[in-house]
Design a protein around this motif. Structure first.
Motif, PDB file in Angstrom:
ATOM      1  N   UNK A 160     -90.480   8.799  36.293  1.00 26.32           N
ATOM      2  CA  UNK A 160     -91.722   9.525  36.902  1.00 26.32           C
ATOM      3  C   UNK A 160     -92.147   9.417  38.310  1.00 26.32           C
ATOM      4  N   UNK A 161     -92.313  10.211  39.014  1.00 28.60           N
ATOM      5  CA  UNK A 161     -92.729  10.380  40.139  1.00 28.60           C
ATOM      6  C   UNK A 161     -93.499   9.137  40.806  1.00 28.60           C
ATOM      7  N   UNK A 162     -94.400   8.333  39.836  1.00 30.81           N
ATOM      8  CA  UNK A 162     -95.006   6.995  40.679  1.00 30.81           C
ATOM      9  C   UNK A 162     -93.899   5.886  41.539  1.00 30.81           C
ATOM     10  N   UNK A 163     -92.600   5.800  40.470  1.00 33.27           N
ATOM     11  CA  UNK A 163     -91.705   5.154  41.211  1.00 33.27           C
ATOM     12  C   UNK A 163     -90.639   5.041  41.940  1.00 33.27           C
ATOM     13  N   UNK A 164     -91.000   6.308  41.874  1.00 28.19           N
ATOM     14  CA  UNK A 164     -89.326   6.568  42.890  1.00 28.19           C
ATOM     15  C   UNK A 164     -90.348   7.154  44.426  1.00 28.19           C
ATOM     16  N   UNK A 165     -88.840   6.632  45.591  1.00 28.22           N
ATOM     17  CA  UNK A 165     -89.127   6.466  46.875  1.00 28.22           C
ATOM     18  C   UNK A 165     -88.417   8.017  47.299  1.00 28.22           C
ATOM     19  N   UNK A 166     -87.397   8.377  46.725  1.00 29.08           N
ATOM     20  CA  UNK A 166     -86.764   9.586  47.504  1.00 29.08           C
ATOM     21  C   UNK A 166     -85.771   9.887  45.792  1.00 29.08           C
ATOM     22  N   UNK A 167     -85.498  10.919  45.739  1.00 22.01           N
ATOM     23  CA  UNK A 167     -84.548  11.760  45.244  1.00 22.01           C
ATOM     24  C   UNK A 167     -83.371  12.417  45.878  1.00 22.01           C
ATOM     25  N   UNK A 168     -82.004  12.610  45.306  1.00 20.66           N
ATOM     26  CA  UNK A 168     -81.281  12.929  46.028  1.00 20.66           C
ATOM     27  C   UNK A 168     -80.133  13.429  45.214  1.00 20.66           C
ATOM     28  N   UNK A 169     -79.416  15.064  45.570  1.00 19.37           N
ATOM     29  CA  UNK A 169     -78.034  15.630  45.401  1.00 19.37           C
ATOM     30  C   UNK A 169     -77.147  15.147  46.173  1.00 19.37           C
ATOM     31  N   UNK A 170     -75.701  14.975  45.948  1.00 19.17           N
ATOM     32  CA  UNK A 170     -74.697  14.713  46.732  1.00 19.17           C
ATOM     33  C   UNK A 170     -73.896  16.277  46.165  1.00 19.17           C
ATOM     34  N   UNK A 171     -72.447  15.880  45.979  1.00 18.83           N
ATOM     35  CA  UNK A 171     -72.034  17.576  46.393  1.00 18.83           C
ATOM     36  C   UNK A 171     -71.871  17.855  44.811  1.00 18.83           C
ATOM     37  N   UNK A 172     -71.677  18.901  44.695  1.00 24.71           N
ATOM     38  CA  UNK A 172     -71.836  20.292  43.163  1.00 24.71           C
ATOM     39  C   UNK A 172     -70.466  20.504  43.172  1.00 24.71           C
ATOM     40  N   UNK A 173     -69.822  21.013  41.506  1.00 24.79           N
ATOM     41  CA  UNK A 173     -69.155  20.873  41.574  1.00 24.79           C
ATOM     42  C   UNK A 173     -69.000  21.413  39.720  1.00 24.79           C
ATOM     43  N   UNK A 174     -67.374  21.725  39.322  1.00 21.42           N
ATOM     44  CA  UNK A 174     -68.158  21.535  38.061  1.00 21.42           C
ATOM     45  C   UNK A 174     -67.235  21.126  37.359  1.00 21.42           C
ATOM     46  N   UNK A 175     -68.005  19.799  36.551  1.00 15.87           N
ATOM     47  CA  UNK A 175     -67.628  19.408  35.847  1.00 15.87           C
ATOM     48  C   UNK A 175     -68.366  18.738  34.407  1.00 15.87           C
ATOM     49  N   UNK A 176     -66.935  17.913  33.236  1.00 18.39           N
ATOM     50  CA  UNK A 176     -68.302  17.669  31.985  1.00 18.39           C
ATOM     51  C   UNK A 176     -68.608  19.166  31.806  1.00 18.39           C
ATOM     52  N   UNK A 177     -67.924  19.948  31.750  1.00 19.06           N
ATOM     53  CA  UNK A 177     -68.733  21.804  31.200  1.00 19.06           C
ATOM     54  C   UNK A 177     -69.023  21.419  30.155  1.00 19.06           C
ATOM     55  N   UNK A 178     -68.684  21.109  29.560  1.00 16.68           N
ATOM     56  CA  UNK A 178     -69.073  21.058  27.858  1.00 16.68           C
ATOM     57  C   UNK A 178     -70.854  20.609  27.639  1.00 16.68           C
ATOM     58  N   UNK A 179     -70.723  19.937  28.155  1.00 11.13           N
ATOM     59  CA  UNK A 179     -72.629  19.553  28.367  1.00 11.13           C
ATOM     60  C   UNK A 179     -73.353  19.872  28.959  1.00 11.13           C
ATOM     61  N   UNK A 180     -72.614  20.892  30.190  1.00  6.43           N
ATOM     62  CA  UNK A 180     -73.636  20.848  31.412  1.00  6.43           C
ATOM     63  C   UNK A 180     -73.520  22.932  30.908  1.00  6.43           C
ATOM     64  N   UNK A 181     -73.194  23.303  30.445  1.00  8.58           N
ATOM     65  CA  UNK A 181     -72.963  24.110  30.660  1.00  8.58           C
ATOM     66  C   UNK A 181     -73.449  24.681  28.715  1.00  8.58           C
ATOM     67  N   UNK A 182     -73.806  23.959  28.390  1.00  6.12           N
ATOM     68  CA  UNK A 182     -74.171  24.305  26.819  1.00  6.12           C
ATOM     69  C   UNK A 182     -75.700  25.846  27.093  1.00  6.12           C
ATOM     70  N   UNK A 183     -74.797  26.847  26.459  1.00  5.92           N
ATOM     71  CA  UNK A 183     -76.072  28.152  26.695  1.00  5.92           C
ATOM     72  C   UNK A 183     -77.009  28.006  25.897  1.00  5.92           C
ATOM     73  N   UNK A 184     -77.944  28.273  26.996  1.00  2.64           N
ATOM     74  CA  UNK A 184     -79.625  27.682  26.747  1.00  2.64           C
ATOM     75  C   UNK A 184     -79.984  29.122  27.166  1.00  2.64           C
ATOM     76  N   UNK A 185     -81.633  29.376  26.651  1.00  2.00           N
ATOM     77  CA  UNK A 185     -82.000  30.989  27.528  1.00  2.00           C
ATOM     78  C   UNK A 185     -82.735  30.371  28.496  1.00  2.00           C
ATOM     79  N   UNK A 186     -83.072  31.209  29.386  1.00  2.00           N
ATOM     80  CA  UNK A 186     -83.968  30.998  31.061  1.00  2.00           C
ATOM     81  C   UNK A 186     -83.344  29.707  31.586  1.00  2.00           C
ATOM     82  N   UNK A 187     -81.718  29.898  31.911  1.00  2.00           N
ATOM     83  CA  UNK A 187     -80.898  28.835  32.756  1.00  2.00           C
ATOM     84  C   UNK A 187     -80.169  29.707  33.450  1.00  2.00           C
ATOM     85  N   UNK A 188     -79.939  29.097  34.624  1.00  3.57           N
ATOM     86  CA  UNK A 188     -78.918  30.425  35.845  1.00  3.57           C
ATOM     87  C   UNK A 188     -77.826  30.250  34.855  1.00  3.57           C
TER      88      UNK A 188
END
Length: 431
Positions: A160-188
């Motif tokens: 939760x926010x109270x525990x966090x100093x910072x969040x970070x996101x490194x490089x992006x690529x296509x991986x774990x498609x069957x988990x991260x690209x599951x069809x869903x409404x309202x997402x890119x």
């Protein structure tokens, strides 16, 4: 997929056997189970030192290694949880700078497994719960937490926010498609934008969300997620800048400029990961780290099985052997850039669900030969999935024995699970 590992300690092995029986129920997404498990354990995730939470497709582990090294160079005691482990499950939980002991690990896993026995938690949920429980019980100055898969529904995202100093996101690529690209409404809908959306799901109200610079669609997905969460985005190329040359790593933001040494870890990608770690430290206010400690940490950071030149040992002998757990085309592009102009013998093993042909094609003409090996305890691709000239060997020792004694270096790649087996065979246990 079995990544629970083995232990010489019978107490630990008894709990790893219980972990091995766990699996993610098909189709279950969300944090409800993890939150319920946290509640039963007394919500340890609310009693942590300031947390640096890192997501990304590639580079998040290296970013965590840089964060840990810079914080420790300042004299701080740092808890760390990363995944997967390479040789021993203990590698997933580092308490105040030291890998968790077998005795503590056995007791911790038993406590968490007993508490959640009727919740059907996954392997990773139990692991993260155990890490947070351990961290809450030992004083430290900071935590570094690596996302396991995605971000939005990852078990670490109970933070939760109270525990966090910072969040970070490194490089992006296509991986774990069957988990991260599951069809869903309202997402890119564009795949890379959807990946960015999932990673940026770690954003929290009022917490810096520090990112690299991405293409237009993924950048929009990240900013939209940050705005929805009420996070404070800090994007490379807009809020902070970095460049690397022979003179070092040059960093700047609204606080000023830093001229730091090149990171000690090899690879053309590491200055970017190092800069992200620096930016995460510079955009938060809970833990102070001096430029001198940043410089020291960049030089001392290490991350086994990532462009790792193996020592002479029982597996390698006198041959020059490099090890990298890279398993997607983005990782192959990094390897191609590092070894540009060289020839290598490639020994590769890759688990099902990856893109073996894409990996080899991205490496280009670097491999002088390609030998495919199994990945222990996993379902793996055969030689015909990689390229027409690939050959097969029963294991890594057999693959190395079959190579000509021509002085050409060897690159072993394709899976962190394979990398762990290589380290074990060469007596290089991560510490």
């Amino acid at each position: 997929m079995k990544d629970f590992g083995r232990s010489d300690d019978p107490r630990v092995q008894a709990q790893l056997d219980r972990l091995a029986a766990l699996s993610l129920p098909q189709g279950r997404l969300g944090l409800e189970t993890m939150r319920a498990l946290m509640e039963r354990l007394g919500n340890p995730h609310r009693s942590l030192p300031p947390v640096f939470h890192v997501a990304g497709t590639n580079g998040k582990g290296s970013t965590c290694a840089f964060l840990r090294a810079m914080l420790e160079a300042e004299g701080y005691r740092v808890h760390v949880t990363t995944s997967p482990h390479l040789v021993r499950y203990n590698e997933r939980i580092r308490i105040a700078g030291e890998l968790i002991s077998d005795e503590a690990l056995a007791e911790l896993l038993e406590e968490v497994l007993d508490a959640g026995s009727d919740l059907a938690p996954s392997f990773f949920e139990v692991t993260v719960a155990a890490a947070f429980l351990a961290f809450s019980r030992t004083p430290a100055d900071a935590c570094v937490v690596e996302v396991g898969l995605g971000g939005r529904f990852d078990a670490t995202n109970v933070l939760e926010a109270e525990a966090l100093a910072a969040c970070g996101i490194a490089s992006l690529g296509i991986d774990h498609e069957r988990f991260l690209l599951v069809p869903e409404d309202g997402v890119p809908q564009e795949p890379i934008a959807r990946i960015a959306f999932e990673k940026a799901g770690i954003a929290k109200p009022g917490v810096p969300l520090v990112t690299l610079d991405y293409a237009t669609a993924p950048s929009k997905a990240v900013i939209d997620q940050a705005m929805t969460a009420g996070a404070r985005p800090a994007l490379r190329g807009l809020d902070w800048h970095s460049a690397a040359d022979e003179g070092g790593l040059h960093y700047s933001d609204r606080h000023g400029s830093l001229n730091l040494p090149q990171p000690g870890m090899p690879g053309p990608h590491q200055p970017i990961n190092a800069a992200l770690a620096v930016a995460m430290l510079r955009h938060q206010q809970l833990v102070s780290v001096s430029p001198e400690s940043m410089a020291s940490g960049l030089g001392s950071a290490s991350w086994p099985a990532r462009l790792h030149r193996l020592e002479q040992g029982p597996l390698t002998g006198a041959r020059e052997v490099w090890l990298d757990g890279g398993h997607n085309p983005n990782a192959a592009a990094m390897l191609a850039a590092h070894f540009q102009g060289q020839k290598l013998h490639l020994v590769i093993g890759m688990i099902e669900g990856k893109d073996p042909q894409g990996f080899v094609e991205t490496l280009g003409a670097i491999p002088l030969s390609t030998t495919v090996v199994p990945v222990p305890t996993h379902e793996w691709f055969g030689a015909d999935a990689f390229c027409p000239v690939a050959t097969f060997a029963d294991d890594v020792p057999a693959a190395l024995d079959a190579l000509p004694d021509d002085g050409v270096p060897v690159l072993i790649a394709g899976s962190l699970y394979l990398a762990g087996e290589v380290l074990r065979l060469n007596d290089e246990l991560p510490d």
